[in-house]
Design an enzyme around this catalytic site. Structure first.
Site, PDB file in Angstrom:
ATOM      1  N   LYS A 113       0.915  -1.186   0.016  1.00 52.53           N
ATOM      2  CA  LYS A 113      -0.087  -0.021   0.059  1.00 52.53           C
ATOM      3  C   LYS A 113       0.904   1.325  -0.107  1.00 52.53           C
ATOM      4  O   LYS A 113       0.244   2.474  -0.395  1.00 52.53           O
ATOM      5  CB  LYS A 113      -0.906   0.371   1.143  1.00 52.53           C
ATOM      6  CG  LYS A 113      -1.729  -1.083   1.350  1.00 52.53           C
ATOM      7  CD  LYS A 113      -2.983  -1.231   0.376  1.00 52.53           C
ATOM      8  CE  LYS A 113      -3.510  -2.490   0.677  1.00 52.53           C
ATOM      9  NZ  LYS A 113      -4.768  -2.435   0.314  1.00 52.53           N
TER      10      LYS A 113
HETATM   11  C1  LIG Z   1      -0.817  -7.868   2.810  1.00 52.25           C
HETATM   12  C2  LIG Z   1      -2.091  -7.627   1.783  1.00 52.25           C
HETATM   13  N1  LIG Z   1      -2.175  -8.575   1.013  1.00 52.25           N
HETATM   14  C3  LIG Z   1      -3.119  -8.372  -0.034  1.00 52.25           C
HETATM   15  C4  LIG Z   1      -4.269  -7.608   0.144  1.00 52.25           C
HETATM   16  C5  LIG Z   1      -5.273  -7.540  -0.682  1.00 52.25           C
HETATM   17  O1  LIG Z   1      -5.098  -6.523  -1.615  1.00 52.25           O
HETATM   18  P1  LIG Z   1      -6.412  -5.889  -2.245  1.00 52.25           P
HETATM   19  O2  LIG Z   1      -7.331  -5.483  -1.127  1.00 52.25           O
HETATM   20  O3  LIG Z   1      -6.081  -4.782  -3.156  1.00 52.25           O
HETATM   21  O4  LIG Z   1      -7.053  -7.036  -3.119  1.00 52.25           O
HETATM   22  C6  LIG Z   1      -3.923  -6.551   1.204  1.00 52.25           C
HETATM   23  C7  LIG Z   1      -5.090  -5.418   1.659  1.00 52.25           C
HETATM   24  O5  LIG Z   1      -5.419  -4.842   0.685  1.00 52.25           O
HETATM   25  C8  LIG Z   1      -2.775  -6.661   2.245  1.00 52.25           C
HETATM   26  O6  LIG Z   1      -2.564  -5.525   2.883  1.00 52.25           O
HETATM   27  N1  LIG Z   2      -6.579  -4.870   2.804  1.00 51.22           N
HETATM   28  C1  LIG Z   2      -6.760  -3.448   2.822  1.00 51.22           C
HETATM   29  C2  LIG Z   2      -8.062  -3.388   2.700  1.00 51.22           C
HETATM   30  C3  LIG Z   2      -8.592  -1.944   2.247  1.00 51.22           C
HETATM   31  O1  LIG Z   2      -8.232  -1.990   0.745  1.00 51.22           O
HETATM   32  P1  LIG Z   2      -7.901  -0.625  -0.157  1.00 51.22           P
HETATM   33  O2  LIG Z   2      -6.875  -1.227  -1.074  1.00 51.22           O
HETATM   34  O3  LIG Z   2      -9.201  -0.722  -0.627  1.00 51.22           O
HETATM   35  O4  LIG Z   2      -7.242   0.331   0.841  1.00 51.22           O
HETATM   36  C4  LIG Z   2      -6.066  -3.077   4.157  1.00 51.22           C
HETATM   37  O5  LIG Z   2      -5.112  -3.418   4.443  1.00 51.22           O
HETATM   38  O6  LIG Z   2      -6.258  -2.302   4.549  1.00 51.22           O
END
Ligand SMILES: Cc1ncc(COP(=O)(O)O)c(C=O)c1O
Ligand SMILES: N[C@@H](CCOP(=O)(O)O)C(=O)O
Length: 430
Positions: free
Chosen positions: A107
């Site tokens: 992120k």
């Molecule tokens: C470590 C980790 N892996 C995978 C995901 C899943 O990603 P997305 O929400 O973009 O599908 C998240 C949170 O979004 C995460 O923090």
């Molecule tokens: N897995 C995420 C959930 C929110 O996902 P986002 O990509 O829409 O912000 C988290 O770690 O908070």
């Protein structure tokens, strides 16, 4: 670039407005009006380009003309000031490490990019913006870190009490300044629903400028497409059929990969790897999209019962189920399978995976059974020490803590407990 709402009941708007609003007034997610593919030469010669050059070329059309090219170059350079290495496990499986940023989860890139865009739009500090964000673990920390001290911006993070790891909680509750954490008695889906409700609440929106730093915001979501290009740059001379296995929760990351594909990245297939929160896996089997309450797992950041970005994925594939199926496979795995995978990755390859990456590894293996000639790249979306208890319990070995993790360990948690949307509203109006 202009953006339209996927609910089709709101006017089209500019990049700047889409970033500042987060969600369209009709509660729809914004989507770019057009996608112009990059040239074939760009992809043929991609290994000669730096990460910042790749990212600049890839994102330019989505942010212009509101962000001038020289400003965009600086934003991209500052955003990408760490590594994105590919580690090969065997002839068919590699992992792309996305955890070398300040909060050690993927992120960081989107959060840093969005913070800088908002900082640029608000450079004269005319309008105060409140950034609302729901987190199942990693978004909160990355947004807190990325937005810390950004002038004119207050950040309010909602997280589900008892459902994030200790280190994730430290990362989002200890920074202070313009960052406030709200500890919600509920699930991630409750947090996300409260955030979306707030955008439609005129008592709030008449009083303050609210935006989101979840992947619903195009400036948080789109920069994630860089990862797929960075991996391709490192592997395309070696492998013809590269497939990405993306550990998925809110489906922003895999959907960003699909945007890279729309830009011409020669990738034919994605694997959306899920834990037991498997709404999309079920959809691909039954064609029925049935959101359900999330269940708690050891890959907690993926505990999402109604993924926000599913609607963008449908848009990309023109709402055609068969096209979606041609481009995406999805598998769902239990915690026991995830633990076994972590053990296997450690014993066979001497590599320590976090539970989310391990789900991605399992997705790769499931896909390879039917497609033995593919080269699968699973995304290692967070550093294993963010999930210290689970990781040390599974591999039975103490893990050294990276500096980024050590820096939050001794800090004191500060969070306000809330239970309902009214509590959130009262807090925001205070
Ligand atoms: C470590 C980790 N892996 C995978 C995901 C899943 O990603 P997305 O929400 O973009 O599908 C998240 C949170 O979004 C995460 O923090
Ligand atoms: N897995 C995420 C959930 C929110 O996902 P986002 O990509 O829409 O912000 C988290 O770690 O908070």
């Amino acid at each position: 670039m202009n953006y339209y709402s996927l609910n089709k009941q709101a006017p089209n708007t500019s990049f700047k407005d889409a970033v500042i609003k987060g969600l369209a007034p009709d509660k729809g997610l914004y989507f770019p009006e057009s996608i112009t593919p990059l040239s074939d030469d760009f992809f043929k010669n991609i290994d000669q380009l730096s990460h910042t050059e790749i990212a600049f070329q890839a994102i330019k059309q989505f942010v212009s003309p509101e962000i001038p090219e020289d400003v965009l170059k600086t934003i991209v350079e500052e955003t990408l000031s760490f590594e994105f290495p590919v580690v090969q496990l065997n002839d068919n499986i590699s992992t792309l490490e996305l955890f070398h940023g300040p909060t050690m989860a993927f992120k960081d890139v989107g959060a840093r990019f969005m913070a800088r865009c908002l900082g640029y739009f608000n450079k004269n500090n005319i309008n105060k913006v409140t950034v609302l964000v729901a987190t199942s673990g990693d978004t909160g920390g990355a947004v807190a870190n990325g937005f810390l001290g950004v002038k004119g911006v207050n950040v309010v993070i909602l997280y589900p009490s008892g459902k994030v790891s200790d280190i994730q909680e430290k990362q989002l509750t200890t920074l202070g300044q313009n960052i406030t954490a709200l500890e919600v008695n509920g699930t991630f889906d409750d947090c996300q629903a409260m955030v979306k409700t707030a955008f439609l609440d005129h008592t709030l929106t008449n009083n303050m400028q609210l935006t989101s730093a979840n992947s619903i915001n195009v400036a948080r979501w789109l920069p994630q497409l860089f990862y797929f290009m960075f991996a391709y740059k490192q592997l395309h001379k070696k492998y013809d059929d590269i497939v990405f296995s993306v550990p998925s929760g809110n489906f922003g990351n895999v959907c960003a990969g699909m945007m890279a594909q729309q830009l011409g990245l020669p990738i034919n297939h994605f694997i959306a790897s899920n834990n037991k929160n498997n709404v999309v896996t079920e959809y691909l089997k039954t064609q029925l999209y049935t959101p359900k309450p999330s269940v708690q797992t050891i890959s907690n950041a993926m505990d999402v019962g109604d993924p926000s970005n599913f609607i963008r994925i449908q848009e990309i594939y023109k709402n055609k189920f068969e096209t979606l199926k041609d481009n995406v496979s999805s598998f769902s795995f239990s915690d026991d399978e995830t633990r076994e995978a972590m053990k296997e990755i450690y014993t066979q390859y001497n590599y320590v995976a976090d539970p989310h990456g391990a789900v991605g590894y399992l997705g790769s293996k499931a896909y390879l059974k039917e497609n033995p000639n593919a080269h699968c790249v699973f995304l290692e979306t967070a550093h294993p020490t963010k999930f210290l208890d689970v990781v040390e319990d599974v591999i039975k070995e103490e893990q050294p803590l990276p500096e980024q993790i050590q820096s939050v360990m001794g800090k004191e948690k500060v969070a306000i407990a809330i239970s309902t949307y009214d509590d959130l509203k009262a807090f925001l109006l205070k």
